[in-house]
Design an enzyme around this catalytic site. Sequence first.
Site, PDB file in Angstrom:
ATOM      1  N   GLU A 148      -5.213  -2.392  14.051  1.00 34.97           N
ATOM      2  CA  GLU A 148      -5.708  -1.393  13.091  1.00 34.97           C
ATOM      3  C   GLU A 148      -7.036  -0.877  13.588  1.00 34.97           C
ATOM      4  O   GLU A 148      -7.859  -1.648  14.088  1.00 34.97           O
ATOM      5  CB  GLU A 148      -5.949  -1.999  11.697  1.00 34.97           C
ATOM      6  CG  GLU A 148      -4.714  -2.259  10.902  1.00 34.97           C
ATOM      7  CD  GLU A 148      -5.007  -2.852   9.524  1.00 34.97           C
ATOM      8  OE1 GLU A 148      -6.065  -2.556   8.931  1.00 34.97           O
ATOM      9  OE2 GLU A 148      -4.169  -3.629   9.050  1.00 34.97           O
ATOM     10  N   ASN A 151      -1.651 -10.984   8.363  1.00 39.40           N
ATOM     11  CA  ASN A 151      -2.683  -9.979   8.565  1.00 39.40           C
ATOM     12  C   ASN A 151      -4.017 -10.456   7.989  1.00 39.40           C
ATOM     13  O   ASN A 151      -4.103 -10.784   6.800  1.00 39.40           O
ATOM     14  CB  ASN A 151      -2.302  -8.682   7.834  1.00 39.40           C
ATOM     15  CG  ASN A 151      -3.381  -7.617   7.966  1.00 39.40           C
ATOM     16  OD1 ASN A 151      -3.602  -7.085   9.043  1.00 39.40           O
ATOM     17  ND2 ASN A 151      -4.094  -7.320   6.876  1.00 39.40           N
ATOM     18  N   GLU A 152      -5.038 -10.515   8.825  1.00 37.41           N
ATOM     19  CA  GLU A 152      -6.402 -10.796   8.391  1.00 37.41           C
ATOM     20  C   GLU A 152      -6.513 -11.969   7.422  1.00 37.41           C
ATOM     21  O   GLU A 152      -6.902 -11.791   6.258  1.00 37.41           O
ATOM     22  CB  GLU A 152      -7.020  -9.559   7.738  1.00 37.41           C
ATOM     23  CG  GLU A 152      -7.098  -8.358   8.651  1.00 37.41           C
ATOM     24  CD  GLU A 152      -7.844  -7.183   8.017  1.00 37.41           C
ATOM     25  OE1 GLU A 152      -8.231  -7.284   6.842  1.00 37.41           O
ATOM     26  OE2 GLU A 152      -8.048  -6.177   8.700  1.00 37.41           O
ATOM     27  N   PHE A 209      -7.136   6.840   4.187  1.00 36.35           N
ATOM     28  CA  PHE A 209      -7.111   6.393   5.581  1.00 36.35           C
ATOM     29  C   PHE A 209      -5.926   6.971   6.354  1.00 36.35           C
ATOM     30  O   PHE A 209      -5.656   6.541   7.467  1.00 36.35           O
ATOM     31  CB  PHE A 209      -7.035   4.858   5.641  1.00 36.35           C
ATOM     32  CG  PHE A 209      -8.367   4.160   5.495  1.00 36.35           C
ATOM     33  CD1 PHE A 209      -9.136   3.884   6.611  1.00 36.35           C
ATOM     34  CD2 PHE A 209      -8.851   3.784   4.253  1.00 36.35           C
ATOM     35  CE1 PHE A 209     -10.357   3.228   6.504  1.00 36.35           C
ATOM     36  CE2 PHE A 209     -10.072   3.128   4.122  1.00 36.35           C
ATOM     37  CZ  PHE A 209     -10.829   2.853   5.253  1.00 36.35           C
ATOM     38  N   ARG A 220       3.829  -0.270  13.148  1.00 34.65           N
ATOM     39  CA  ARG A 220       3.546  -1.582  12.576  1.00 34.65           C
ATOM     40  C   ARG A 220       3.627  -1.474  11.058  1.00 34.65           C
ATOM     41  O   ARG A 220       2.898  -0.685  10.458  1.00 34.65           O
ATOM     42  CB  ARG A 220       2.153  -2.038  13.017  1.00 34.65           C
ATOM     43  CG  ARG A 220       1.712  -3.299  12.310  1.00 34.65           C
ATOM     44  CD  ARG A 220       0.299  -3.765  12.680  1.00 34.65           C
ATOM     45  NE  ARG A 220      -0.014  -4.898  11.831  1.00 34.65           N
ATOM     46  CZ  ARG A 220      -1.111  -5.020  11.094  1.00 34.65           C
ATOM     47  NH1 ARG A 220      -2.060  -4.109  11.123  1.00 34.65           N
ATOM     48  NH2 ARG A 220      -1.282  -6.078  10.315  1.00 34.65           N
ATOM     49  N   TRP A 253      -4.762   3.078  11.892  1.00 33.84           N
ATOM     50  CA  TRP A 253      -4.547   2.818  10.471  1.00 33.84           C
ATOM     51  C   TRP A 253      -4.937   4.066   9.720  1.00 33.84           C
ATOM     52  O   TRP A 253      -6.073   4.435   9.772  1.00 33.84           O
ATOM     53  CB  TRP A 253      -5.388   1.623   9.991  1.00 33.84           C
ATOM     54  CG  TRP A 253      -5.173   1.378   8.532  1.00 33.84           C
ATOM     55  CD1 TRP A 253      -5.885   1.898   7.487  1.00 33.84           C
ATOM     56  CD2 TRP A 253      -4.129   0.584   7.954  1.00 33.84           C
ATOM     57  NE1 TRP A 253      -5.354   1.474   6.292  1.00 33.84           N
ATOM     58  CE2 TRP A 253      -4.275   0.676   6.557  1.00 33.84           C
ATOM     59  CE3 TRP A 253      -3.086  -0.171   8.479  1.00 33.84           C
ATOM     60  CZ2 TRP A 253      -3.412   0.032   5.680  1.00 33.84           C
ATOM     61  CZ3 TRP A 253      -2.250  -0.820   7.600  1.00 33.84           C
ATOM     62  CH2 TRP A 253      -2.416  -0.712   6.215  1.00 33.84           C
ATOM     63  N   GLN A 284       0.801  -1.225   0.000  1.00 38.36           N
ATOM     64  CA  GLN A 284       0.000   0.000   0.000  1.00 38.36           C
ATOM     65  C   GLN A 284       0.838   1.282   0.000  1.00 38.36           C
ATOM     66  O   GLN A 284       0.345   2.326  -0.382  1.00 38.36           O
ATOM     67  CB  GLN A 284      -0.957  -0.005   1.201  1.00 38.36           C
ATOM     68  CG  GLN A 284      -1.972  -1.132   1.114  1.00 38.36           C
ATOM     69  CD  GLN A 284      -2.956  -1.124   2.265  1.00 38.36           C
ATOM     70  OE1 GLN A 284      -2.703  -1.708   3.314  1.00 38.36           O
ATOM     71  NE2 GLN A 284      -4.082  -0.469   2.091  1.00 38.36           N
ATOM     72  N   GLU A 294      -5.550   1.914  -1.406  1.00 43.81           N
ATOM     73  CA  GLU A 294      -6.561   1.209  -0.620  1.00 43.81           C
ATOM     74  C   GLU A 294      -7.128   0.029  -1.434  1.00 43.81           C
ATOM     75  O   GLU A 294      -8.314  -0.049  -1.727  1.00 43.81           O
ATOM     76  CB  GLU A 294      -7.628   2.217  -0.145  1.00 43.81           C
ATOM     77  CG  GLU A 294      -8.815   1.681   0.630  1.00 43.81           C
ATOM     78  CD  GLU A 294      -8.487   0.803   1.842  1.00 43.81           C
ATOM     79  OE1 GLU A 294      -7.370   0.865   2.378  1.00 43.81           O
ATOM     80  OE2 GLU A 294      -9.372   0.020   2.221  1.00 43.81           O
ATOM     81  N   HIS A 332       1.127  -9.289   4.598  1.00 45.36           N
ATOM     82  CA  HIS A 332      -0.048  -8.418   4.477  1.00 45.36           C
ATOM     83  C   HIS A 332      -0.506  -8.466   3.006  1.00 45.36           C
ATOM     84  O   HIS A 332      -0.410  -7.501   2.269  1.00 45.36           O
ATOM     85  CB  HIS A 332       0.289  -6.990   4.929  1.00 45.36           C
ATOM     86  CG  HIS A 332      -0.907  -6.159   5.282  1.00 45.36           C
ATOM     87  ND1 HIS A 332      -1.063  -5.519   6.500  1.00 45.36           N
ATOM     88  CD2 HIS A 332      -2.015  -5.845   4.583  1.00 45.36           C
ATOM     89  CE1 HIS A 332      -2.202  -4.856   6.512  1.00 45.36           C
ATOM     90  NE2 HIS A 332      -2.802  -5.030   5.354  1.00 45.36           N
TER      91      HIS A 332
END
Length: 508
Positions: free
Chosen positions: A409, A205-206, A469, A115, A453, A58, A460, A160
């Site tokens: 986040e 991540n997620e 963001f 992070r 975040w 990102q 994004e 990520h």
Amino acid sequence: MNEFVTESYYFPFLSLAKMVKKDEFLKQNEHQESNNKQVSRSDFPPDFIFGVATSAYQIEGACKEGGRGASIWDAFSHTEGKIIDKSNGDVAVDHYHRYKEDIDLIAKLGFDGYRFSISWSRIFPDGLGTKVNEEGITFYNNIIDALLEKGITPYITLYHWDLPLHLHDKMGGWVNKEIVKYFAIYADTCFSCFGDRVKKWITINEPLQTAVNGYDTGIFAPGRRQHSSTEPYLAAHHQILAHATAFSIYQSKYKDKQGGKVGLVVDCEWAEANSDKIEDLSAAARRLDFQLGWYLHPIYYGEYPEVMRKRLGDRLPEFTQEEKELLKHAVDFVGLNQYTSRFIAHATSPEEGDYYKSQEMERIVEWEGGEIIGEKAASEWLYVVPWGIRKVLNYISKTYNNPPIFVTENDNDTSPLHEMLDDKLRVRYFKEYLAAVSRAIKDGADVRGYFAWSLLDNFEWAQGYTKRFGLVYVDYKNGLARHPKSSAYWFLRLIERPVKIRMAKKSN
Ligand code: PNW
């Protein structure tokens, strides 16, 4: 057996949340938050970490520099029709060349932690783990050293979402069990190269977003929808095993020497039952199991939640006895990404996507009376619901034996044009969410830190550069200049601590 009976073990906890009627409930929560708007550092434990977060694809750009190999997001963002503004992360916000300036900003804003994620294909360009790309190692060494020099603690995410493209093209990426082996080599390499200075690691991540958006709805890389009734569950399964394998490598090879901690980041919308009807209570409980339980249940209880096993049958892979051993308590902390919440109602033919259909529920933002769950942010999916974060934190704490939690986040995106720099709604969001986090700590949740975040406006994902963001505005039309927004200054005032303490931290 009646499904409501088998799922009923959740009710005592959920019903605590539902002792009042909808409108009273909303009012009560609003009231609680408004009492607590003046949040301050003293509302948190003295060693609580305030940080800011980003991810490699990102922000970095420099997609073909420094020996970096392509990732699935390079391929996806260059595919027609995938990114709303036809953009990509080729340049992003050029953090690769501006990392010093960006780290200066983090320091000036007063954050204790940063992070960020490592781009796997900068370390192993084809993902295979045969030859380390030294330029990639140097880049992250420079970042880590620059952070430590400013007294900022690095929190590194290994994955990520930017899988080396070669691993996807040649073997199917996360749906092939072989991936676990390659992730293990990559994680081992990072622990070995950076672990003398980095003490907080996040493996993945997620994993839920990768499984669902990558392999079911297809809105994220690698954009698969072909086998959406099976692939999401395989992709999740292999991410869980990859996490646990990396955790175990750290325990056996590095823990004694380096003394760090390894965690997993999960994401969760709070699921508030839409009524006191047993069907809705059960749907809300299911929704939490399909989000958090999918990843945390195997780690804490050795298998997937019962409701998932029952509903998905043999589409849900099983863990072998040996794998169950590997999974047992394989986290030092839980990272939670929390943005928004929904009312959940039982529904027999819900939204598209196998994952959602299997849950037989509907996510509602507006009650029949027209009352909305929270103020809407710029992103379609994001409603401002501060009380939701408190509930998720308490839920994790109660369901998974009160683990250390970091909010890894939390944010809403800035919307009206005139609020781009003076992002008032955002400041209110942070105030109210942080007040709710401090309440969760008082309730007994072991929350150790909070990361906003994001540091910068950035790419994004499928929304390209249309959503912002960042605490720091990036002027895409004027050389990517950085301008802190009001929210950044708000954090500076919140976090500010005597210089002496920061200096002492630096020398640790
Ligand atoms: C996060 N939800 O994903 C990602 O980790 C970031 O990379 C991303 O930029 C950020 O959100 C903002 O979108 C999310 O369902 C995925 O609530 C899902 C949810 C929230 C955030």
